[in-house]
Design a protein around this motif. Structure first.
Motif, PDB file in Angstrom:
ATOM      1  N   ARG A 163       5.668  -0.692 -18.448  1.00  0.00           N
ATOM      2  CA  ARG A 163       6.056  -1.434 -19.634  1.00  0.00           C
ATOM      3  C   ARG A 163       5.455  -0.781 -20.881  1.00  0.00           C
ATOM      4  N   ASN A 164       6.196  -0.862 -21.971  1.00  0.00           N
ATOM      5  CA  ASN A 164       5.707  -0.391 -23.268  1.00  0.00           C
ATOM      6  C   ASN A 164       5.317   1.083 -23.253  1.00  0.00           C
ATOM      7  N   LYS A 170      13.528   0.437 -25.047  1.00  0.00           N
ATOM      8  CA  LYS A 170      12.872  -0.822 -25.429  1.00  0.00           C
ATOM      9  C   LYS A 170      13.794  -2.000 -25.140  1.00  0.00           C
TER      10      LYS A 170
END
Length: 402
Positions: A241-242, A224
């Motif tokens: 992403r994420n 993260k």
């Protein structure tokens, strides 16, 4: 803080022989880095590294006199490798850095233990020990940082990074392995500001560092932070992403998947990207790229039949990883029976061969290959129920029709 370590490597006869050789004429020698750090926290063993207050030529001479084989790996930078009874020991001449260029530094030999400690990357890696296991902490706070599970640079984070930009990724990797909680802000700020320097680091080194990071018990916080600082855009722009890493880690623990397989994590991290692009970016081997491709999700497991099919097509290990990745990423919840179904599918073997089809009139060539492929598709579609006689009969009918 006075501390004495005990570890199998410290008591090993090979270790004692190398120590005796290096100290034969009074040289100052210490064990250093990961082997000491992990012994302090009762962590897994690492390579045994030492430092000596002699130039590399002096270390080689001492080892030669003791009949210990030497490999001059990194000789120009003050590092030699002693090899005894199949075990390697990296021996670095104590040194200070001068004129760093962001990839490697020119060095001067002859530094003392404090100077040597100050040129290292993180406080927790600047621990030393003598042959009796007495630990030395020259900079004064390495042990307290290790106890607090705090990973931080020695001195100026920006300066340490500019000496070797790979230290950006090493910060995240070491936090994943040895840190707890949120990462230290000064290091993150420096990594964000200097992330572009990773363009100067070889893809092989970046790839190796990312795989080590992904092999940590839980890299969620570190990953993260890599994303939030913009570092991932320079290290692995193919990464999504994420990514739901916490969910994947929870599933791994639920199913007792230890040790951790970094390939499974890499497949989740790069889900949606072409495996060939990831291979090129990280300079992965062809075998690793093929294994990564086997873990790309083409269809979800929804029942026992699709579980068996995936097991047959990709093998038990890769199919299990596909199931875990899909579940972590919001796909179907895993049923306990699917693991057994995957294993059952992986054991299946096509009951018809090319010779069986040749026996009913096919000749070697494209039509034979097409008929065999069609038989396999029918067999898989039947959930592996169709037998050899039925498959051969269908192929024969297809040949006659056509």
């Amino acid at each position: 803080m006075s501390l004495e370590i005990r570890a199998p490597w410290l008591e090993a006869e090979t270790t004692k022989a190398v120590w005796s050789a290096l100290t034969a004429d009074g040289a100052f020698v210490r064990f250093v880095g990961g082997c000491v750090r992990n012994a302090v926290i009762n962590g897994p063993p690492t390579d045994v590294d030492l430092v000596i207050d002699r130039a590399p030529e002096g270390a080689v001479d001492l080892l030669d006199r003791a009949g210990i084989r030497v490999e001059p790996t990194g000789f120009d930078h003050g590092v030699v490798m002693a090899v005894l009874d199949g075990q390697s020991f990296e021996i670095a001449s104590m040194r200070r850095d001068v004129t760093p260029d962001g990839r490697r530094s020119k060095v001067e030999f002859g530094a003392d233990i404090l100077e040597d400690a100050q040129r290292r990357d993180f406080t927790i890696n600047a621990l030393y020990a003598d042959e009796h296991g007495h630990v030395e902490d020259p900079i004064g706070w390495a042990l307290s940082d290790l106890e607090a599970r705090r990973v931080r640079f020695i001195g100026s984070p920006a300066k340490r990074i500019q000496e070797d930009y790979l230290r950006i990724l090493r910060l995240f990797r070491f936090h994943a392995w040895y840190g707890e909680g949120e990462m230290e802000p000064p290091g993150l700020v420096a990594c964000a500001g200097l992330a572009g320097g990773l363009e100067r680091v070889s893809r092989e080194r970046i790839g190796a560092e990312i795989m080590k990071l992904l092999a940590a018990p839980d890299p969620s916080i570190a990953l993260k932070a890599i994303e939030e600082t913009g570092v991932m855009e320079h290290a692995l722009p193919e990464a999504r992403r994420n990514g739901p890493f916490a969910a994947l880690v929870a599933l791994e623990r639920r199913y007792g998947l230890q040790p951790v397989d970094p390939l499974r994590r890499l497949a989740l991290l790069t889900r949606g990207a072409a495996p060939e692009e990831v291979m090129e970016r990280l300079r992965l081997s062809r075998h690793t790229a093929n294994e990564l491709a086997a873990r790309s999700v083409s269809y979800p497991i929804t029942d026992s039949s699709t579980a068996r099919r995936l097991g047959y097509e990709r093998g038990a290990e890769a199919a299990r990883d596909v199931m875990l990745i899909a579940a972590a990423d919001g796909g179907p919840a895993i049923h306990a029976r699917w693991v057994g179904d995957i294993n059952e599918g992986a054991r299946q073997k096509l009951p018809v061969t090319a010779n069986d089809l040749i026996d009913v009139g096919f000749t070697p060539g494209p039509r034979l290959g097409a008929a065999l492929a069609s038989a396999e598709r029918d067999w898989v579609a039947s959930d592996f129920v169709l037998d050899r006689a039925t498959l051969v009969s269908r192929a024969s009918e297809m040949r006659e029709a056509g």
